[in-house]
Scaffold this active site. Structure first.
Site, mmCIF file in Angstrom:
data_model
loop_
_atom_site.group_PDB
_atom_site.id
_atom_site.type_symbol
_atom_site.label_atom_id
_atom_site.label_comp_id
_atom_site.label_asym_id
_atom_site.label_seq_id
_atom_site.Cartn_x
_atom_site.Cartn_y
_atom_site.Cartn_z
ATOM 1 N N THR A 109 57.863 52.879 2.848
ATOM 2 C CA THR A 109 57.451 52.963 4.252
ATOM 3 C C THR A 109 58.203 54.138 4.875
ATOM 4 O O THR A 109 59.284 54.505 4.400
ATOM 5 C CB THR A 109 57.773 51.663 5.005
ATOM 6 O OG1 THR A 109 59.162 51.369 4.876
ATOM 7 C CG2 THR A 109 56.957 50.500 4.460
ATOM 8 N N GLY A 111 60.031 54.770 7.629
ATOM 9 C CA GLY A 111 61.408 54.573 8.079
ATOM 10 C C GLY A 111 62.358 54.258 6.939
ATOM 11 O O GLY A 111 63.484 54.770 6.890
ATOM 12 N N CYS A 112 61.911 53.440 6.003
ATOM 13 C CA CYS A 112 62.762 53.041 4.881
ATOM 14 C C CYS A 112 62.996 54.198 3.914
ATOM 15 O O CYS A 112 64.076 54.310 3.325
ATOM 16 C CB CYS A 112 62.142 51.855 4.150
ATOM 17 S SG CYS A 112 61.991 50.391 5.200
ATOM 18 N N THR A 113 62.005 55.050 3.766
ATOM 19 C CA THR A 113 62.171 56.230 2.917
ATOM 20 C C THR A 113 63.174 57.194 3.540
ATOM 21 O O THR A 113 64.050 57.743 2.855
ATOM 22 C CB THR A 113 60.813 56.929 2.704
ATOM 23 O OG1 THR A 113 59.899 56.008 2.088
ATOM 24 C CG2 THR A 113 60.959 58.155 1.820
ATOM 25 N N ALA A 116 66.678 55.643 3.040
ATOM 26 C CA ALA A 116 67.137 55.733 1.655
ATOM 27 C C ALA A 116 67.543 57.160 1.301
ATOM 28 O O ALA A 116 68.580 57.383 0.659
ATOM 29 C CB ALA A 116 66.038 55.241 0.712
#
Length: 217
Positions: A109, A111-113, A116
């Site tokens: 997703t 935001g999560c990418t 990370a």
């Protein structure tokens, strides 16, 4: 005189219709729609939002209470989860050094990418602080493996299918419980929580905030 009496009586015969037409008609018309509305359930549209609005705060309220399960100064509960390669990993394995445990909604997703990759780009700073980084989401091991490989993530990703650990730690959800929360914990070398940071919509801020704490330990 007889004609005068008869003409005087004629207007009196017209009075009752006037009384029937004015007072009685408005009263039934005003009462009938309201009672019909209750019988037909027409007012259900107005009553429906009330329970819906009441239900939304109740879920957020539950999340706030759950959030107190793991708090600053408390010992982080141990867990064992599968990593991106399907191996069982326990939190207790990292005792003796600081650990950053960050819960995020899902692999791949936006935001999560970003989050990370921001952890990846600052990973050397975390290593200098002697800390280990662990990412946790509800994705399975195969998804984590692909996500880790695609973005060259140098840290461990753990699969919390069913969100068991997320619930045990009391990570609050966002958007009235519809979006898994984005929350980061900084643990010292003894496994005690020193800092908790929650920010769903500014994922990259988690890195700077946690580094500040690690550098002060």
């Amino acid at each position: 005189m007889a004609f005068a009496v008869s003409t005087a009586c004629r207007p009196s015969l017209l009075l009752p219709p006037r009384q029937r037409s004015s007072p009685p008609r408005p009263r039934p018309l005003l009462c009938t729609p309201s009672t019909a509305a209750f019988r037909r359930g027409a007012l259900s549209a107005t009553t429906t939002p009330t329970p819906a609005r009441a239900a939304l705060p109740s879920t957020t309220g539950r999340n706030r209470i759950v959030c107190g399960k793991v708090s600053k100064g408390s010992a982080a509960p141990n867990f064992t989860l599968r990593d991106q390669d399907g191996r069982a990993v326990s939190l207790s394995k990292f005792k003796g050094r600081p650990v950053v445990v960050y819960f995020y909604p899902a692999d791949e997703t936006p935001g999560c990418t970003k989050q990370a990759c921001a952890f990846r780009d600052s990973y050397e700073k975390f290593k200098k602080a002697g800390a280990e980084v662990i990412g946790i989401s509800g994705d399975d091991a195969a998804s984590h493996k692909e996500f880790k490989k695609k973005y060259k993530l140098p840290f461990t990703l753990l699969s919390d299918e069913g969100n068991k650990v997320r619930k045990e730690w009391g990570v609050p959800a966002d958007l009235f419980g519809t979006l898994p929360g984005r929350q980061t914990y900084v643990l010292d070398k003894n496994g005690v929580v020193q800092y908790i940071y929650n920010n769903q919509f500014q994922p990259e801020k988690h890195i700077g905030e946690t580094l500040k704490i690690l550098q002060s330990l």
